[in-house]
Design a protein around this motif. Sequence first.
Motif: not given
Length: 233
Positions: A59-73, A195-200, A208-211
Amino acid sequence: MGLDETTISSVIFRNVSSEEREATTAELDTADGGMPNRKITDARAMRALAHPVRLALLEALLHAGTLTATQASELLGESPANCAFHLRTLAKYGYVVEAGGGKGRERPWRRAHTMLQITTEQDDPSAAVAADELSQWWLSATLDRARSALSRRATWPAGWQHNDLTGENQMIVYATADEANELAAQAERIFLRFHDRLDHPERRPDGAMPIEVLLLSYPLLHLAARPDGADPE
């Protein structure tokens, strides 16, 4: 979203015909610019999803697009080592891939698929059992989140506390099986618009709010069995 499906962001649990799913997949590929979709048939891959940290990472990757383990933590309140472990597990089963650049815990990751199709219609009986277990686990976790979020409505931003989309809505419709399939297809097309806003993140307009939208539909067999109702086919 079909009347017999549930979703985890873009993870779908659904019993549909192959023709119906192929049509939806084609639409999603077009909407997302070609990001591939995947039907999960391996029981081990399904069970790998049944972990709260792994779902939170997807879910975090869907929102941010890309993440490192440090960023995800930092986002999830987990240790970098734990996030790195679960990202590697997700990669093992093909759910995430490296986005390029960085080393170790500073490697960025992204989701590998725009949609995961998981259905109990499987050739392997163990996969069918795993799909049902995952669906039930997800439903319990998601309903808990919905109750928690709705109970804190007074803390939502002002523009969302009384928005027409947010909140609880319930209705009963009387429909044939064919009409229900048609209704599902119409609802799915509505959500494909976004749908095209997911991951991007770059494609999302300001504000825009994630709902999270839950569509839980099921036949009311106790009503259908009463004398004044038609017998279901």
